[in-house]
Scaffold this motif. Sequence first.
Motif, PDB file in Angstrom:
ATOM      1  N   LEU A 313       0.805  -1.230   0.000  1.00 56.91           N
ATOM      2  CA  LEU A 313       0.000   0.000   0.000  1.00 56.91           C
ATOM      3  C   LEU A 313       0.834   1.274   0.000  1.00 56.91           C
ATOM      4  CD1 LEU A 313      -3.060  -0.808   2.318  1.00 56.91           C
ATOM      5  CD2 LEU A 313      -2.696  -1.300  -0.098  1.00 56.91           C
ATOM      6  N   LEU A 314       2.066   1.211   0.505  1.00 53.20           N
ATOM      7  CA  LEU A 314       2.876   2.431   0.628  1.00 53.20           C
ATOM      8  C   LEU A 314       4.087   2.419  -0.298  1.00 53.20           C
ATOM      9  CD1 LEU A 314       3.184   3.109   4.462  1.00 53.20           C
ATOM     10  CD2 LEU A 314       1.972   4.481   2.767  1.00 53.20           C
TER      11      LEU A 314
ATOM     12  N   LEU B  21     -10.162   0.406  -1.011  1.00 51.59           N
ATOM     13  CA  LEU B  21      -9.488  -0.594  -0.167  1.00 51.59           C
ATOM     14  C   LEU B  21     -10.514  -1.438   0.587  1.00 51.59           C
ATOM     15  CD1 LEU B  21      -6.482   1.458   1.311  1.00 51.59           C
ATOM     16  CD2 LEU B  21      -6.409  -0.278  -0.487  1.00 51.59           C
ATOM     17  N   LYS B  25     -10.318  -5.285   0.584  1.00 49.64           N
ATOM     18  CA  LYS B  25      -9.406  -5.762   1.637  1.00 49.64           C
ATOM     19  C   LYS B  25     -10.102  -6.230   2.921  1.00 49.64           C
ATOM     20  CE  LYS B  25      -5.487  -4.265  -0.431  1.00 49.64           C
ATOM     21  NZ  LYS B  25      -4.413  -5.178  -0.881  1.00 49.64           N
ATOM     22  N   LEU B  28      -9.035  -9.633   4.232  1.00 49.69           N
ATOM     23  CA  LEU B  28      -7.635  -9.633   4.689  1.00 49.69           C
ATOM     24  C   LEU B  28      -7.518  -8.937   6.043  1.00 49.69           C
ATOM     25  CD1 LEU B  28      -4.646 -10.218   3.675  1.00 49.69           C
ATOM     26  CD2 LEU B  28      -4.602  -7.808   3.013  1.00 49.69           C
ATOM     27  N   TRP B  29      -8.190  -7.800   6.173  1.00 47.40           N
ATOM     28  CA  TRP B  29      -8.129  -7.059   7.445  1.00 47.40           C
ATOM     29  C   TRP B  29      -8.746  -7.868   8.579  1.00 47.40           C
ATOM     30  CZ3 TRP B  29     -10.098  -1.726   5.180  1.00 47.40           C
ATOM     31  CH2 TRP B  29      -9.104  -1.210   4.347  1.00 47.40           C
ATOM     32  N   LEU B  33      -5.862  -7.980  10.923  1.00 46.03           N
ATOM     33  CA  LEU B  33      -5.968  -6.841  11.829  1.00 46.03           C
ATOM     34  C   LEU B  33      -7.067  -7.031  12.871  1.00 46.03           C
ATOM     35  CD1 LEU B  33      -5.601  -4.006   9.136  1.00 46.03           C
ATOM     36  CD2 LEU B  33      -3.793  -5.063  10.506  1.00 46.03           C
ATOM     37  N   SER B 157       1.734  11.564   4.193  1.00 51.51           N
ATOM     38  CA  SER B 157       0.736  10.528   3.889  1.00 51.51           C
ATOM     39  C   SER B 157       0.896   9.342   4.836  1.00 51.51           C
ATOM     40  CB  SER B 157       0.794  10.128   2.404  1.00 51.51           C
ATOM     41  OG  SER B 157       1.923   9.336   2.104  1.00 51.51           O
ATOM     42  N   GLY B 158       0.925   8.127   4.323  1.00 48.26           N
ATOM     43  CA  GLY B 158       0.962   6.962   5.208  1.00 48.26           C
ATOM     44  C   GLY B 158       2.331   6.629   5.777  1.00 48.26           C
ATOM     45  N   ILE B 327      -3.775   6.143  -2.498  1.00 48.88           N
ATOM     46  CA  ILE B 327      -3.772   4.932  -1.684  1.00 48.88           C
ATOM     47  C   ILE B 327      -2.842   5.110  -0.473  1.00 48.88           C
ATOM     48  CG2 ILE B 327      -3.091   2.487  -1.667  1.00 48.88           C
ATOM     49  CD1 ILE B 327      -5.647   2.848  -3.182  1.00 48.88           C
ATOM     50  N   GLU B 328      -1.706   5.755  -0.697  1.00 49.21           N
ATOM     51  CA  GLU B 328      -0.741   5.974   0.378  1.00 49.21           C
ATOM     52  C   GLU B 328      -1.362   6.809   1.509  1.00 49.21           C
ATOM     53  OE1 GLU B 328      -0.296   6.362  -2.835  1.00 49.21           O
ATOM     54  OE2 GLU B 328       1.612   5.459  -3.478  1.00 49.21           O
ATOM     55  N   TYR B 331      -3.999   4.800   3.290  1.00 51.15           N
ATOM     56  CA  TYR B 331      -3.376   3.888   4.255  1.00 51.15           C
ATOM     57  C   TYR B 331      -3.164   4.569   5.613  1.00 51.15           C
ATOM     58  CZ  TYR B 331      -0.300   1.274   7.119  1.00 51.15           C
ATOM     59  OH  TYR B 331       0.213   0.645   8.231  1.00 51.15           O
ATOM     60  N   LEU B 334      -6.174   4.094   7.528  1.00 55.66           N
ATOM     61  CA  LEU B 334      -6.235   2.719   8.031  1.00 55.66           C
ATOM     62  C   LEU B 334      -5.315   2.565   9.246  1.00 55.66           C
ATOM     63  CD1 LEU B 334      -7.171  -0.255   7.718  1.00 55.66           C
ATOM     64  CD2 LEU B 334      -5.098  -0.616   6.341  1.00 55.66           C
ATOM     65  N   VAL B 338      -6.221   1.225  12.912  1.00 55.76           N
ATOM     66  CA  VAL B 338      -5.506   0.124  13.583  1.00 55.76           C
ATOM     67  C   VAL B 338      -5.102   0.559  14.996  1.00 55.76           C
ATOM     68  CG1 VAL B 338      -3.383  -1.257  13.598  1.00 55.76           C
ATOM     69  CG2 VAL B 338      -4.660  -0.971  11.462  1.00 55.76           C
TER      70      VAL B 338
END
Lengths: 353, 353
Positions: A313-314, B21, B25, B28-29, B33, B157-158, B327-328, B331, B334, B338
């Motif tokens: 993602l990054l 996402l 996702k 997956l999360w 996560l 960003s992320g 996307i970055e 994230y 996200l 988390v």
Amino acid sequence: MTVYNIALIGFGGVNRALAELIASKNPLWERDLGFRLNIVAVSDLYLGSVISPNGLDATTLVESKFAKGGFSQLSGGSAEANNEVVIKNAPADIIVEATFTNPKDGEPAVSHCRWALEGGKHVVTTNKGPVAIAAQELKALAKKNGVRFEYEGSVMSGTPVIRMVDKTLAGAELNGFEGILNGTSNFVLGRMETGMDFSAAVKEAQELGYAEADPTADVEGFDVRLKVVILANELLGANLTPDDVARKGISGLTAADIDTAKKAGSRWKLIGSAIRNADGSVTGSVEPKCLPLEHPLAAVSGATNAVSLNTELLGSVTVTGPGAGRIETAYALLSDIVAIHNLAGANLKKEAA
Amino acid sequence: MTVYNIALIGFGGVNRALAELIASKNPLWERDLGFRLNIVAVSDLYLGSVISPNGLDATTLVESKFAKGGFSQLSGGSAEANNEVVIKNAPADIIVEATFTNPKDGEPAVSHCRWALEGGKHVVTTNKGPVAIAAQELKALAKKNGVRFEYEGSVMSGTPVIRMVDKTLAGAELNGFEGILNGTSNFVLGRMETGMDFSAAVKEAQELGYAEADPTADVEGFDVRLKVVILANELLGANLTPDDVARKGISGLTAADIDTAKKAGSRWKLIGSAIRNADGSVTGSVEPKCLPLEHPLAAVSGATNAVSLNTELLGSVTVTGPGAGRIETAYALLSDIVAIHNLAGANLKKEAA
């Protein structure tokens, strides 16, 4: 105020640096971190061992010029390094393991960690041996006994990598990493870029204290290989042993190789890396790579270390910092204790609820 | 399985990327996560707003070609961006604020955050405005209401910076930082190194979508200044406002300046920095600096960002990664969720005890 009683196993550069920090920083840590550290035992192959339930004065410990077996002069002391007794009997909350790295079977450090964890004591360590050889077993043992096994300093000294991925990159989908994980070999490569040949550069590194009398572990990639195993197992969920990782050092690089790379706008670096394959398996390797100057690791010079984390993602996130140093490595131990403290805080709050 | 209901305030590039996402996702999360995300409301100045207590299908939301006011076609939808109603009334656990940055007073995003926090909803944001202008107030409000205000994506960003310092460098004694915090200006400087003049380089950045029609915020350092304020206040405990930070952009640099630097083995970079002074005060600044090539920030090229954290115990630790990107940046949101989830986990365990 929380006080953690700690026992230092090994009293070489790193644990001595931690004692120096304790001597001067406890008031700051009380204010900023919420705890202070109290050394209740020390054991060292050369100096002997001592258990002092009320605590040893860190300043005295650091400033005294002890001879071989000198801990026998202290109350509760012995000329012998009674590691097992210290780990099992000292009234310590946390065992700080900083003995020598044994790359074969991790001993005696693996046993040190086992004794501590089985006895319900947290372990923090900068020793690559037990982490590369027995991390899974020791983590399971820690969990079973309600304590922590923390080892940020086993890679890149206090520069955060293991905890950085865990605490700040969850969900970014790490697919691999590549790093400059040995400052000595990176220093040697840097000197070779000035026109020095390999032997002369190693000699200079030895004179400056960067390389040991036998530089094999550093320049032939054995040290990096242990770090690749640690990071691959920890960050990519692999189950590698050192023998699983292909390894090639920098001793085969000639002045001509270095020069050719330079003229092509690139630069040789000893790269430790691992990637997750399509089938979920993980492949690790250690080898010199010729990187274009735009590569995020190409500019990492001297004894500095760096790891590029390749994420879905990054893209690439790189962390660069000291890879060695007494205080820098002692800081890794402190950062492990901070992590234990924060977790204990959550648990304490839980108990108070 | 934990499901977090979220409301998206603003449906531009970043929140749309988050919805993308979510569309792919969530499984997956759930596995990695421990939670999945459910979009229960969206509000957008152009598209209108919609509240759907059972959740909106993320794929539909992302793939539909809505016209102006198009959310009115959806059940529970309106052609108006009823931000206040959405924030106050949607059954959301977390408000995801990603409207435009207002560098003057942070509005309307500051109000968005206030409404959410007062209503006991967590806020995650990538918006520099409310963080630079009102972080202290909003953090206090979050604490009072037992929720979190998280904003990793307001800088770089992320790429983790704020959480990295908090979670991995406690006790390292941060004294200051210097960073390349604006990808557009860094790209422009890189193009100028190839011989282009400032105007031509800006024009190319605009054609590539890196620079806006009015590039002032990027090239004159206004964007970096907000980020310096955010990092100085967060990492160094300062209380700066944008007006407290001296600011100089890169528009005054000539091709001759770039060339002179190059010949001297150095390179111009737009550097945002802050240092803690001997009296405890913090000074921030934004200005072009001519860095020697060995400097850890000199090799950071293109739209990449980096921050060097200067610490007492570790020296300099640098993190390098994307500074922008849909996307970055999604994230970053996200990663904030988390962090909230992990904290909630600790609290849930507390409640269960």
